[in-house]
Design a protein around this motif. Sequence first.
Motif, short mmCIF file in Angstrom:
data_model
loop_
_atom_site.label_atom_id
_atom_site.label_comp_id
_atom_site.label_asym_id
_atom_site.label_seq_id
_atom_site.Cartn_x
_atom_site.Cartn_y
_atom_site.Cartn_z
N ASP A 56 8.31 -23.35 -7.08
CA ASP A 56 8.66 -23.18 -8.49
C ASP A 56 10.04 -23.78 -8.70
OD1 ASP A 56 9.53 -22.38 -11.00
OD2 ASP A 56 9.09 -20.26 -10.71
N THR A 57 10.08 -24.92 -9.36
CA THR A 57 11.37 -25.58 -9.63
C THR A 57 11.76 -25.47 -11.11
OG1 THR A 57 10.24 -27.69 -9.97
CG2 THR A 57 11.07 -27.23 -7.75
N LYS A 58 10.91 -24.82 -11.90
CA LYS A 58 11.17 -24.72 -13.34
C LYS A 58 11.92 -23.45 -13.73
CE LYS A 58 7.31 -27.64 -14.60
NZ LYS A 58 6.09 -27.82 -15.37
N SER A 59 11.74 -22.38 -12.96
CA SER A 59 12.39 -21.11 -13.32
C SER A 59 13.90 -21.25 -13.22
CB SER A 59 11.92 -19.98 -12.40
OG SER A 59 10.57 -19.68 -12.64
N LYS A 60 14.58 -20.64 -14.16
CA LYS A 60 16.05 -20.65 -14.19
C LYS A 60 16.62 -19.28 -13.85
CE LYS A 60 16.15 -24.90 -15.56
NZ LYS A 60 16.07 -25.87 -14.50
N THR A 61 15.78 -18.25 -13.91
CA THR A 61 16.19 -16.89 -13.58
C THR A 61 15.08 -16.23 -12.75
OG1 THR A 61 15.22 -15.98 -15.59
CG2 THR A 61 17.56 -16.61 -15.69
N LEU A 62 15.43 -15.14 -12.10
CA LEU A 62 14.43 -14.40 -11.35
C LEU A 62 13.53 -13.62 -12.30
CD1 LEU A 62 16.54 -12.92 -8.42
CD2 LEU A 62 15.12 -14.97 -8.41
N PRO A 63 12.30 -13.37 -11.91
CA PRO A 63 11.44 -12.54 -12.74
C PRO A 63 11.96 -11.10 -12.75
CG PRO A 63 10.37 -12.99 -10.64
CD PRO A 63 11.63 -13.81 -10.68
N SER A 64 11.55 -10.34 -13.74
CA SER A 64 11.97 -8.94 -13.85
C SER A 64 11.25 -8.12 -12.78
CB SER A 64 11.60 -8.38 -15.22
OG SER A 64 12.33 -9.07 -16.21
N VAL A 65 11.99 -7.16 -12.23
CA VAL A 65 11.41 -6.25 -11.23
C VAL A 65 10.42 -5.32 -11.93
CG1 VAL A 65 11.93 -4.45 -9.54
CG2 VAL A 65 13.57 -6.32 -9.93
N PRO A 66 9.22 -5.17 -11.38
CA PRO A 66 8.27 -4.25 -11.99
C PRO A 66 8.79 -2.82 -11.97
CG PRO A 66 7.20 -5.64 -10.35
CD PRO A 66 8.67 -5.85 -10.21
N SER A 67 8.29 -2.02 -12.86
CA SER A 67 8.69 -0.61 -12.86
C SER A 67 8.19 0.04 -11.58
CB SER A 67 8.15 0.11 -14.09
OG SER A 67 6.75 0.06 -14.09
N ALA A 68 8.92 1.04 -11.12
CA ALA A 68 8.59 1.71 -9.87
C ALA A 68 7.48 2.72 -10.09
CB ALA A 68 9.83 2.38 -9.32
N THR A 69 6.24 2.23 -10.10
CA THR A 69 5.12 3.13 -10.29
C THR A 69 4.26 3.14 -9.05
OG1 THR A 69 3.82 1.35 -11.30
CG2 THR A 69 5.00 2.85 -12.78
N ALA A 76 12.03 -6.63 -2.21
CA ALA A 76 10.74 -6.29 -2.80
C ALA A 76 9.70 -6.01 -1.71
CB ALA A 76 10.25 -7.42 -3.72
N ARG A 77 9.71 -6.82 -0.66
CA ARG A 77 8.77 -6.58 0.45
C ARG A 77 9.01 -5.21 1.07
NH1 ARG A 77 9.05 -12.62 3.10
NH2 ARG A 77 7.22 -13.45 2.03
N THR A 78 10.27 -4.86 1.26
CA THR A 78 10.60 -3.55 1.83
C THR A 78 10.12 -2.44 0.91
OG1 THR A 78 12.52 -4.44 2.98
CG2 THR A 78 12.50 -2.06 2.59
N TYR A 79 10.35 -2.59 -0.38
CA TYR A 79 9.91 -1.57 -1.34
C TYR A 79 8.39 -1.41 -1.31
CZ TYR A 79 8.98 0.95 -5.61
OH TYR A 79 8.53 1.88 -6.50
N VAL A 80 7.68 -2.52 -1.37
CA VAL A 80 6.21 -2.47 -1.38
C VAL A 80 5.70 -1.87 -0.08
CG1 VAL A 80 4.12 -3.90 -1.33
CG2 VAL A 80 5.89 -4.31 -3.07
N GLN A 81 6.27 -2.28 1.03
CA GLN A 81 5.81 -1.74 2.31
C GLN A 81 6.05 -0.23 2.38
OE1 GLN A 81 7.39 -3.63 5.82
NE2 GLN A 81 5.72 -2.85 7.05
N ASN A 82 7.24 0.21 1.97
CA ASN A 82 7.56 1.64 2.05
C ASN A 82 6.80 2.50 1.06
OD1 ASN A 82 9.38 1.12 4.09
ND2 ASN A 82 11.17 1.18 2.75
N ASN A 83 6.45 1.94 -0.09
CA ASN A 83 5.84 2.75 -1.14
C ASN A 83 4.33 2.57 -1.28
OD1 ASN A 83 8.12 4.19 -2.74
ND2 ASN A 83 8.90 2.17 -2.21
N TYR A 84 3.78 1.52 -0.71
CA TYR A 84 2.34 1.29 -0.84
C TYR A 84 1.67 1.05 0.51
CZ TYR A 84 3.80 0.81 -5.66
OH TYR A 84 4.36 1.04 -6.89
N THR A 85 2.11 0.04 1.24
CA THR A 85 1.45 -0.34 2.49
C THR A 85 1.45 0.80 3.50
OG1 THR A 85 2.22 -2.59 2.10
CG2 THR A 85 1.35 -2.11 4.29
N MET A 86 2.60 1.44 3.71
CA MET A 86 2.69 2.52 4.70
C MET A 86 1.84 3.73 4.31
SD MET A 86 6.71 2.25 5.86
CE MET A 86 6.75 3.95 6.30
#
Length: 109
Positions: free
Chosen positions: A96-109, A62-72
């Motif tokens: 966070d010790t309560k989550s049992k699954t990962l959150p959903s990836v946001p849409s690529a907008t 996710a960090r790579t995606y955000v950096q490549n698509n927004y930060t850069m």
Amino acid sequence: MSTLDNVPPASDMIAVTEAQWNDPTFRLPVGKGVKNKKIVDYTPPAYVAPLTDQATTALANARTYVQNNYTMLNEATPDAWVTYLKALMAIANGTDTKSKTLPSVPSAT
């Protein structure tokens, strides 16, 4: 074997047929198990990494995606991605010790 000193008693062993013994695939160290004192085919369950490890991997992606698509591009990171990153960080670092699954990836907008 030159000695039977360390051979367990026959009652603790499982008999195999000559055909089984002569089958080279039968004696491979994978794919067999013991059930009800019989040798059976066995497929171990698929490995599932702990949620913290899954979050660590997802966070790096996710960090790579955000950096490549927004930060850069000097564009603001959408709130959905900021929320997603923070949720992954909390799971990865153990906050966070309560989550049992990962959150959903946001849409690529």
